[in-house]
Scaffold this active site. Structure first.
Site, PDB file in Angstrom:
ATOM      1  N   GLU A 275      31.426  17.726 -15.264  1.00 50.38           N
ATOM      2  CA  GLU A 275      30.263  17.460 -15.000  1.00 50.38           C
ATOM      3  C   GLU A 275      30.888  16.133 -13.782  1.00 50.38           C
ATOM      4  O   GLU A 275      30.185  15.060 -13.681  1.00 50.38           O
ATOM      5  CB  GLU A 275      29.038  17.323 -15.349  1.00 50.38           C
ATOM      6  CG  GLU A 275      28.951  18.814 -16.057  1.00 50.38           C
ATOM      7  CD  GLU A 275      28.246  18.248 -17.130  1.00 50.38           C
ATOM      8  OE1 GLU A 275      27.500  16.900 -17.583  1.00 50.38           O
ATOM      9  OE2 GLU A 275      27.420  19.306 -18.132  1.00 50.38           O
ATOM     10  N   PRO A 276      31.805  15.981 -13.187  1.00 50.75           N
ATOM     11  CA  PRO A 276      32.016  14.985 -12.492  1.00 50.75           C
ATOM     12  C   PRO A 276      30.516  14.853 -11.378  1.00 50.75           C
ATOM     13  O   PRO A 276      30.726  16.053 -10.385  1.00 50.75           O
ATOM     14  CB  PRO A 276      33.671  14.582 -11.984  1.00 50.75           C
ATOM     15  CG  PRO A 276      33.963  16.300 -11.745  1.00 50.75           C
ATOM     16  CD  PRO A 276      32.514  17.030 -12.493  1.00 50.75           C
ATOM     17  N   GLY A 277      30.289  13.690 -10.606  1.00 54.40           N
ATOM     18  CA  GLY A 277      30.042  13.417  -8.968  1.00 54.40           C
ATOM     19  C   GLY A 277      30.576  12.034  -8.913  1.00 54.40           C
ATOM     20  O   GLY A 277      30.719  12.736  -7.892  1.00 54.40           O
ATOM     21  N   CYS A 345      10.460  -5.582   3.369  1.00 54.01           N
ATOM     22  CA  CYS A 345       9.854  -7.151   2.953  1.00 54.01           C
ATOM     23  C   CYS A 345      10.083  -7.275   1.442  1.00 54.01           C
ATOM     24  O   CYS A 345       9.574  -7.242   0.533  1.00 54.01           O
ATOM     25  CB  CYS A 345       8.778  -6.951   3.154  1.00 54.01           C
ATOM     26  SG  CYS A 345       8.263  -6.815   5.292  1.00 54.01           S
ATOM     27  N   TYR A 373      24.989   8.710  -5.442  1.00 54.59           N
ATOM     28  CA  TYR A 373      24.425   7.357  -5.401  1.00 54.59           C
ATOM     29  C   TYR A 373      23.914   6.772  -4.123  1.00 54.59           C
ATOM     30  O   TYR A 373      22.932   5.757  -4.468  1.00 54.59           O
ATOM     31  CB  TYR A 373      24.508   6.953  -6.424  1.00 54.59           C
ATOM     32  CG  TYR A 373      24.407   8.140  -7.590  1.00 54.59           C
ATOM     33  CD1 TYR A 373      23.177   8.955  -8.306  1.00 54.59           C
ATOM     34  CD2 TYR A 373      26.433   7.896  -8.486  1.00 54.59           C
ATOM     35  CE1 TYR A 373      23.797   9.483  -9.165  1.00 54.59           C
ATOM     36  CE2 TYR A 373      26.474   8.435  -9.035  1.00 54.59           C
ATOM     37  CZ  TYR A 373      25.327   9.444  -9.875  1.00 54.59           C
ATOM     38  OH  TYR A 373      25.785  10.837 -10.941  1.00 54.59           O
TER      39      TYR A 373
HETATM   40  C1  LIG Z   1      24.547  12.163 -14.092  1.00 56.71           C
HETATM   41  C2  LIG Z   1      25.538  13.207 -14.500  1.00 56.71           C
HETATM   42  C3  LIG Z   1      26.675  14.028 -14.745  1.00 56.71           C
HETATM   43  C4  LIG Z   1      26.939  12.792 -13.530  1.00 56.71           C
HETATM   44  O1  LIG Z   1      27.601  11.310 -13.962  1.00 56.71           O
HETATM   45  P1  LIG Z   1      29.083  11.201 -13.267  1.00 56.71           P
HETATM   46  O2  LIG Z   1      29.053   9.542 -13.634  1.00 56.71           O
HETATM   47  O3  LIG Z   1      27.874  10.430 -11.475  1.00 56.71           O
HETATM   48  O4  LIG Z   1      30.480  11.071 -12.312  1.00 56.71           O
HETATM   49  C5  LIG Z   1      27.726  14.424 -15.327  1.00 56.71           C
HETATM   50  N1  LIG Z   1      26.436  15.049 -16.120  1.00 56.71           N
HETATM   51  C6  LIG Z   1      25.342  14.735 -16.703  1.00 56.71           C
HETATM   52  C7  LIG Z   1      24.401  15.305 -17.887  1.00 56.71           C
HETATM   53  C8  LIG Z   1      24.547  13.399 -15.981  1.00 56.71           C
HETATM   54  O5  LIG Z   1      23.990  12.880 -16.354  1.00 56.71           O
END
Ligand SMILES: *Cc1c(COP(=O)(O)O)cnc(C)c1O
Length: 418
Positions: A275-277, A345, A373
């Site tokens: 699950e890469p973000g 501010c 983010y």
């Molecule tokens: C935030 C999150 C991700 C993604 O994390 P990254 O650091 O952006 O890769 C994947 N899985 C879960 C459950 C998360 O909470």
């Protein structure tokens, strides 16, 4: 690797000069590169080769419809943490059947909506949640697919850099508790056990904690199999770090390679979900901002720009370092150390401190590595409209989110009756 490079001393996103985007769309403005998003996704996908796998992009990193559209065209799955994110995935052409629902606080209406949409599975984080899901599934006559998120509880002494991610108890379940939940779930006709899940933190720059976590997850999975509970895949979550400053995180290939190696050692070639973000989106975006004032005092030099903490909160919130560079390198002024600050501010409203830049009033700056983010965490604090978002695609660019209008900021509000 990204596609933000200088050509003739002018910073470009792919083949588009950022100064052109600033002129046509205005500042502040998020600019993303399609080629970079695709490159990063392919880096993960290629690394798994023939091994059965699913890449579920974490929508919370950047849920803009254009980003989700690009990824769903590549065949990506998605990881969501709310029904709002599910709606985004569906609106962008993504498939619910390739989407995993994570998060500790799923509400009944969200569970119902996800089930109706045909969500791939729920990553469960408590017994109460299993209960809620089985009730709703029974009501609607559906079968909910679930994984339980294990907190692998890696000794923080071994890896102090991720200790904050592990001491908290909000996320995941202990192996003992998870085992109970799997046993309950396996007896329920409205529940189908899909996998085992974990997610150990974010911005990880070492492989060792992943190896440790995986080892624990695999041992746990063996325990499940011994009790006759079959697992279809293992979900390792996200968290792979990126380079903001001096970090040297493993590449997607090294990271995926380490996961596969560990599976091989264990002798079970489970299908893998990740699950890469951040690792997909962070380097695929910059925040374009214009210098409005240079302000010098006895102690400091301030470079006041039109972006602020409401647009990009990471520096104020986590003291995060974001690289800041000039858009046009030919300015000819001498470099001075500036605190780069916005108009909000608050004293915490800074984007960078002590940056040596040869800036003049009117110049453009680019804040790098903000594709993840960044825009998603923006707010309207100080009644500031959220910035426009632009997707560059080769020599073209598209406004993929309009700058908010001032009227829209109070459109849902009302005065009192007479
Ligand atoms: C935030 C999150 C991700 C993604 O994390 P990254 O650091 O952006 O890769 C994947 N899985 C879960 C459950 C998360 O909470």
């Amino acid at each position: 690797m990204d596609y933000f490079n200088y050509e003739n001393d002018c910073l470009h996103a792919e083949q588009v000069a950022l100064s052109t985007i600033a002129d046509e769309v205005g500042t502040p403005c998020y600019v993303y590169s399609r080629a970079t998003v695709e490159r990063h996704w392919h880096a993960f996908n290629d690394a798994f080769g023939e091994h059965p796998h699913r890449i579920c992009y974490a929508v919370k990193a950047n849920g803009n419809l254009a980003v989700l559209d690009i990824l769903s065209r590549l065949g990506s799955g998605f990881d969501i943490v709310s029904a709002g994110e599910l709606r985004r995935v569906l609106a962008a052409g993504g498939a619910a059947g390739e989407t995993i629902f994570s998060g500790v606080g799923k509400q009944p209406w969200e569970i119902r909506e996800a089930l109706e949409a045909g969500i791939n599975s729920f990553n469960i984080e408590s017994q109460g949640e299993l209960q809620k899901i089985r009730e709703i599934a029974a009501e609607t006559g559906e079968v909910a697919r679930i994984s339980v998120r294990i907190n692998p509880d890696i000794d923080p002494m071994t890896h102090p850099y991720i200790s904050t991610g592990l001491r908290e108890n909000k996320f995941g379940l202990s192996a003992d508790k998870a085992l109970e939940i799997y046993q309950l779930a396996s007896q329920d006709k409205n529940i189908h056990i899909s996998g085992v899940a974990c997610h150990i933190g974010s911005q990880l720059t070492e492989l060792a904690p992943y190896r440790d976590a995986l080892d624990k997850i695999l041992r746990f999975t063996r325990q499940l199999e011994e009790k006759g509970i079959h697992v279809e895949h293992i979900d390792f979550g996200g968290g792979l770090g990126v380079r903001y400053h001096n970090e040297a995180p493993p590449s997607p290939a090294e990271y995926c390679g380490a996961l596969l190696e560990q599976l091989e050692l264990f002798g079970k070639r489970y299908p893998v979900t990740i699950e890469p973000g951040r690792a997909i989106m962070a380097n695929a975006g910059i925040l374009l901002t214009r210098v409005h004032y240079l302000k010098h005092s006895a102690e400091s030099n301030f470079c006041v720009v039109d972006a602020a903490m409401n647009d990009l909160i990471r520096p104020a919130l986590y003291q995060a370092y974001q690289e800041i560079i000039e858009v046009n390198r030919s300015s000819g002024s001498t470099a001075t150390a500036y605190d780069i600050v916005g108009p909000v501010c608050e004293s915490s409203d800074f984007l960078g401190k002590g940056r040596r830049l040869p800036v003049r009033e009117g110049d453009l700056l680019a804040i790098r590595t903000v594709g993840a983010y960044g825009a998603v965490m923006s707010s309207n604090y100080n009644a500031r409209p959220r910035p426009a978002e632009v997707m560059v695609d080769g020599s073209r660019f598209h406004v993929v989110r309009q700058r908010e209008s001032l009227e829209s900021l109070y459109a849902g509000e009302s005065r009192l009756p007479d």
